[in-house]
Design a protein around this motif. Structure first.
Motif, mmCIF file in Angstrom:
data_model
loop_
_atom_site.group_PDB
_atom_site.id
_atom_site.type_symbol
_atom_site.label_atom_id
_atom_site.label_comp_id
_atom_site.label_asym_id
_atom_site.label_seq_id
_atom_site.Cartn_x
_atom_site.Cartn_y
_atom_site.Cartn_z
ATOM 1 N N ILE A 20 -31.760 11.003 18.974
ATOM 2 C CA ILE A 20 -32.772 10.799 20.013
ATOM 3 C C ILE A 20 -33.352 9.406 19.821
ATOM 4 O O ILE A 20 -33.833 9.070 18.740
ATOM 5 N N ASN A 21 -33.302 8.602 20.858
ATOM 6 C CA ASN A 21 -33.800 7.223 20.816
ATOM 7 C C ASN A 21 -35.254 7.178 21.266
ATOM 8 O O ASN A 21 -35.542 6.899 22.423
ATOM 9 N N TYR A 22 -36.163 7.457 20.341
ATOM 10 C CA TYR A 22 -37.582 7.399 20.672
ATOM 11 C C TYR A 22 -38.026 5.943 20.760
ATOM 12 O O TYR A 22 -37.774 5.149 19.853
ATOM 13 N N LEU A 23 -38.709 5.601 21.843
ATOM 14 C CA LEU A 23 -39.137 4.228 22.081
ATOM 15 C C LEU A 23 -39.904 3.641 20.902
ATOM 16 O O LEU A 23 -39.565 2.572 20.405
ATOM 17 N N THR A 56 -46.166 14.606 18.488
ATOM 18 C CA THR A 56 -46.067 13.747 17.308
ATOM 19 C C THR A 56 -45.326 12.445 17.601
ATOM 20 O O THR A 56 -45.253 11.587 16.734
ATOM 21 N N ASN A 57 -44.749 12.312 18.780
ATOM 22 C CA ASN A 57 -43.982 11.105 19.060
ATOM 23 C C ASN A 57 -44.369 10.561 20.425
ATOM 24 O O ASN A 57 -44.199 11.242 21.435
ATOM 25 N N GLY A 58 -44.897 9.345 20.442
ATOM 26 C CA GLY A 58 -45.305 8.719 21.694
ATOM 27 C C GLY A 58 -46.430 7.741 21.454
ATOM 28 O O GLY A 58 -46.546 7.170 20.371
ATOM 29 N N PHE A 59 -47.282 7.584 22.461
ATOM 30 C CA PHE A 59 -48.408 6.662 22.326
ATOM 31 C C PHE A 59 -49.520 7.055 23.286
ATOM 32 O O PHE A 59 -49.296 7.779 24.251
ATOM 33 N N CYS A 60 -50.721 6.587 22.968
ATOM 34 C CA CYS A 60 -51.886 6.825 23.810
ATOM 35 C C CYS A 60 -52.570 5.493 24.078
ATOM 36 O O CYS A 60 -52.619 4.627 23.206
ATOM 37 N N GLY A 61 -53.085 5.366 25.286
ATOM 38 C CA GLY A 61 -53.837 4.169 25.640
ATOM 39 C C GLY A 61 -55.064 4.548 26.430
ATOM 40 O O GLY A 61 -55.046 5.508 27.204
ATOM 41 N N ALA A 89 -46.224 12.679 30.441
ATOM 42 C CA ALA A 89 -47.480 11.929 30.534
ATOM 43 C C ALA A 89 -48.598 12.816 31.048
ATOM 44 O O ALA A 89 -48.368 13.712 31.873
ATOM 45 N N GLY A 90 -49.804 12.549 30.551
ATOM 46 C CA GLY A 90 -50.966 13.298 31.001
ATOM 47 C C GLY A 90 -52.235 12.800 30.346
ATOM 48 O O GLY A 90 -52.231 11.833 29.581
ATOM 49 N N ALA A 154 -45.789 11.032 25.785
ATOM 50 C CA ALA A 154 -45.103 11.688 24.660
ATOM 51 C C ALA A 154 -43.601 11.812 24.908
ATOM 52 O O ALA A 154 -43.147 11.721 26.047
ATOM 53 N N GLU A 155 -42.890 12.061 23.810
ATOM 54 C CA GLU A 155 -41.432 12.260 23.883
ATOM 55 C C GLU A 155 -40.789 11.166 24.705
ATOM 56 O O GLU A 155 -39.995 11.432 25.611
ATOM 57 N N VAL A 156 -41.137 9.916 24.396
ATOM 58 C CA VAL A 156 -40.670 8.759 25.166
ATOM 59 C C VAL A 156 -39.267 8.397 24.671
ATOM 60 O O VAL A 156 -39.107 7.860 23.578
ATOM 61 N N ILE A 157 -38.262 8.743 25.488
ATOM 62 C CA ILE A 157 -36.862 8.630 25.058
ATOM 63 C C ILE A 157 -36.113 7.619 25.905
ATOM 64 O O ILE A 157 -36.169 7.647 27.136
#
Length: 159
Positions: A20-23, A56-61, A89-90, A154-157
């Motif tokens: 899985i290629n997580y960003l 557990t995988n992603g980012f928040c802004g 996203a949410g 999340a789960e940014v692939i």
């Protein structure tokens, strides 16, 4: 001899297509406002909540709008290697205070704009990357408030 056969099968099962290629694992953001952005990877142990579910995988802004700064902007160099980006996203639970917008740009062109509303469950999205070199993400406040809280991605692939 069974052990040898089992090892061979295990090695064959490990294929690049299964990776899985997580960003954020492969291409962490190279430009961002440190107080308004945070990355969550499989190795740093941090988590965030959207719709009551832990990610557990992603980012928040933080969605912002202030003076000449229209939004909180984050940049990734994705090296022209990918054709598609998929993610969830949410609104970050107990954080977002007003409606906001998530904007995704590929090589400077708006590829997708997503409305994020307080209390809504996160949704799945896909964006065509067309082998873009740069991915730009904007977290935008829909009202003229400096900081209205967090948008989770999340789960940014990358594919």
């Amino acid at each position: 001899e069974e052990d040898v056969d089992k090892e061979d099968v295990d090695k064959e099962d490990v294929d690049e297509e299964d990776t899985i290629n997580y960003l954020v694992d492969l291409h962490p953001a190279y430009e961002f406002e440190k107080y308004l952005y945070d990355e969550y990877t499989s190795t740093n142990g941090k988590t965030f909540l959207m719709g009551g579910k832990k990610y557990t995988n992603g980012f928040c802004g933080d969605a912002t709008k202030s003076g000449n700064d229209e939004s909180n902007t984050v940049y990734f160099n994705i090296e022209g290697k990918y054709t598609k980006l998929s993610f969830i996203a949410g609104a970050v639970d107990k954080d977002l205070q007003n409606p906001a917008e998530l904007r995704i740009y590929t090589d400077g062109k708006l590829a997708q704009s997503i409305d994020i509303n307080v209390g809504e469950l996160p949704s799945n999205y896909t964006v065509e990357l067309n082998n873009a070199e740069q991915l730009k993400i904007e977290f935008v406040s829909s009202r003229n408030y400096y900081n209205i809280g967090g948008i989770g991605v999340a789960e940014v692939i990358l594919e």
